[in-house]
Design an enzyme around this catalytic site. Sequence first.
Site, mmCIF file in Angstrom:
data_model
loop_
_atom_site.group_PDB
_atom_site.id
_atom_site.type_symbol
_atom_site.label_atom_id
_atom_site.label_comp_id
_atom_site.label_asym_id
_atom_site.label_seq_id
_atom_site.Cartn_x
_atom_site.Cartn_y
_atom_site.Cartn_z
ATOM 1 N N HIS A 157 22.906 -21.124 -5.691
ATOM 2 C CA HIS A 157 22.485 -21.856 -6.900
ATOM 3 C C HIS A 157 22.098 -20.914 -8.038
ATOM 4 O O HIS A 157 22.001 -21.344 -9.179
ATOM 5 C CB HIS A 157 21.318 -22.790 -6.555
ATOM 6 C CG HIS A 157 21.749 -23.923 -5.669
ATOM 7 N ND1 HIS A 157 21.931 -25.205 -6.136
ATOM 8 C CD2 HIS A 157 22.065 -23.965 -4.359
ATOM 9 C CE1 HIS A 157 22.343 -25.977 -5.138
ATOM 10 N NE2 HIS A 157 22.427 -25.259 -4.051
ATOM 11 N N ASP A 364 20.390 -17.782 -15.782
ATOM 12 C CA ASP A 364 20.202 -18.981 -14.956
ATOM 13 C C ASP A 364 21.515 -19.334 -14.283
ATOM 14 O O ASP A 364 22.579 -19.247 -14.920
ATOM 15 C CB ASP A 364 19.748 -20.157 -15.840
ATOM 16 C CG ASP A 364 18.711 -21.020 -15.138
ATOM 17 O OD1 ASP A 364 18.739 -21.071 -13.902
ATOM 18 O OD2 ASP A 364 17.878 -21.638 -15.840
HETATM 19 O O1 F6P Z 1 18.439 -21.742 -7.182
HETATM 20 C C1 F6P Z 1 17.174 -21.595 -7.479
HETATM 21 C C2 F6P Z 1 16.250 -22.639 -6.937
HETATM 22 O O2 F6P Z 1 16.512 -22.999 -5.623
HETATM 23 C C3 F6P Z 1 16.257 -23.842 -7.852
HETATM 24 O O3 F6P Z 1 17.057 -24.838 -7.426
HETATM 25 C C4 F6P Z 1 14.827 -24.169 -7.961
HETATM 26 O O4 F6P Z 1 14.547 -24.351 -9.293
HETATM 27 C C5 F6P Z 1 14.089 -23.015 -7.442
HETATM 28 O O5 F6P Z 1 14.984 -22.079 -6.974
HETATM 29 C C6 F6P Z 1 13.081 -23.409 -6.401
HETATM 30 O O6 F6P Z 1 12.188 -22.434 -6.190
HETATM 31 P P1 F6P Z 1 10.969 -22.605 -5.209
HETATM 32 O O7 F6P Z 1 11.453 -23.432 -4.068
HETATM 33 O O8 F6P Z 1 10.631 -21.207 -4.817
HETATM 34 O O9 F6P Z 1 9.897 -23.271 -5.993
#
Ligand code: F6P
Length: 486
Positions: A157, A364
């Site tokens: 992602h 991003d």
């Molecule tokens: O890809 C990055 C990601 O998984 C996003 O989908 C999300 O914004 C973030 O990281 C979630 O981060 P965490 O679970 O550490 O809060």
Amino acid sequence: MNLVVVSNRVARGKANEPMTGGLAAALLPVVENSGAIWVGSSGRVRDGSQKEPFAEIEALGAGALAMLDLPAAHYGGYYEGFANSALWPALHSRADLIRASNGDYLSYREVNAFMARALLRFRKPDTAYWVQDYHFLALGAELRKLGVTQPLGFFLHTPWAGRTIIEGVPNHRELIESMLAYDLIGFQTRDDWENFVSYIESNLGLVAQDGVITSHFGRTHVAVFPIGIDPEKFAQQAAKAVAHPDVSRLRRSLDGEKLAIGVDRLDYSKGLINRINAFDRMWTVQPTLARTVSLLQIATPSRGAIEAYGNLQSELARLVSDVNGRHGEVDWTPIRYLNKGFSQTVLAGLYRTAQVGVVTPLQDGMNLVAKEYVAAQNPADPGVLVLSKFAGAANELDTALLVNPHDIDGMARTIATALTMPLIERRMRWEAMMDKLRSSTIHRWFADFVDSLQATRIDDAPAQLPESDLAAEWSLRSVNLSARHH
Ligand code: F6P
């Protein structure tokens, strides 16, 4: 096919709960409809004395959600350590922020191996596993070690950075080699794909022939699958949400003033400092814009135990208070700054209220806020999206006002342009973006990836594996749970 989706963070099927993760919120509706089993972290840890991984299982649409307690001894090294202090900064091209010990790497590998063991519980002969994101780069290799022969897919992602930055990650070679255990690896953009392939060719000496890498694991297909949203559903949600008390209170408080909105996790990749500086510059250079527009910035705290995040939170709080102190009036606050999460429903209504959406990350993977802001607009009077050219979404949303988030003057000018853009131009730009969102939905993304994963194995004989007792036990529980659920 019996699909098992794996991610670190999962979402429960409650529309009114605040959601931190773009990934979890995006996956929820599609996983819910697909009948897949979604396995992730419960957010709790447990010591290593138990024999079997402990999972709380509940019904999720036609499938189920399994939330695992991760091993206490390795959780910190895995999540705050290797995943978010080595991989995350590297993937977002912040080599200066990479911090990781060998112990963190070992913990990361331990948690990947633990997850692999837990996944055996959900294995059936026709199972395919679809692993999400940088927390589980090595999970495919761990599954293969346990004898799993079924299709393994992986989707990233985040961005994938240039190879000289990836080389800053400890143990990068071993880790990236292990990724080749996947049959299919998906990226958000062509740039990410190219960076990955360049690493594979230059650092591992392998060749990617027409998107297929051959290694000792076999064949790995690499392809681009830009993630989307459900624009029609989000638009309906936004139209309804204007009646939500939070949204109507916001509208009343504006009293003719325009609103710009930013919604982000509190993360250094999101370009929050640069964005606040751009608003500061705009109000300084064009003082007539004071009182005519304010910024609502929602910055949901995340990963607070990591030093870089704590530092950012303090720096941002100081900056916002400085800007408000200099430009504010007794009855006007330039920046409304909130450190909490909101439900998708409320966010949809807030997006529709704002004349300008500011999505200005330094890097991003995709940025679904950009897509949601567009989908939430009133077609008769749409707002303007100001979008960083370094967000994956800029590849599709090219009729947004694209900005370089490092150019503060340029951003300040572009935000001012957005505020005065004539309706005819707003509509033209918005319609073009909506067409893109409609042709590349989350449903399409999900189906394309799953179809491609199946296609990677089309010539292979189906694996003849005995159904494990645990899988059988799970089926029984799931039937009971589903019966209770409906
Ligand atoms: O890809 C990055 C990601 O998984 C996003 O989908 C999300 O914004 C973030 O990281 C979630 O981060 P965490 O679970 O550490 O809060």
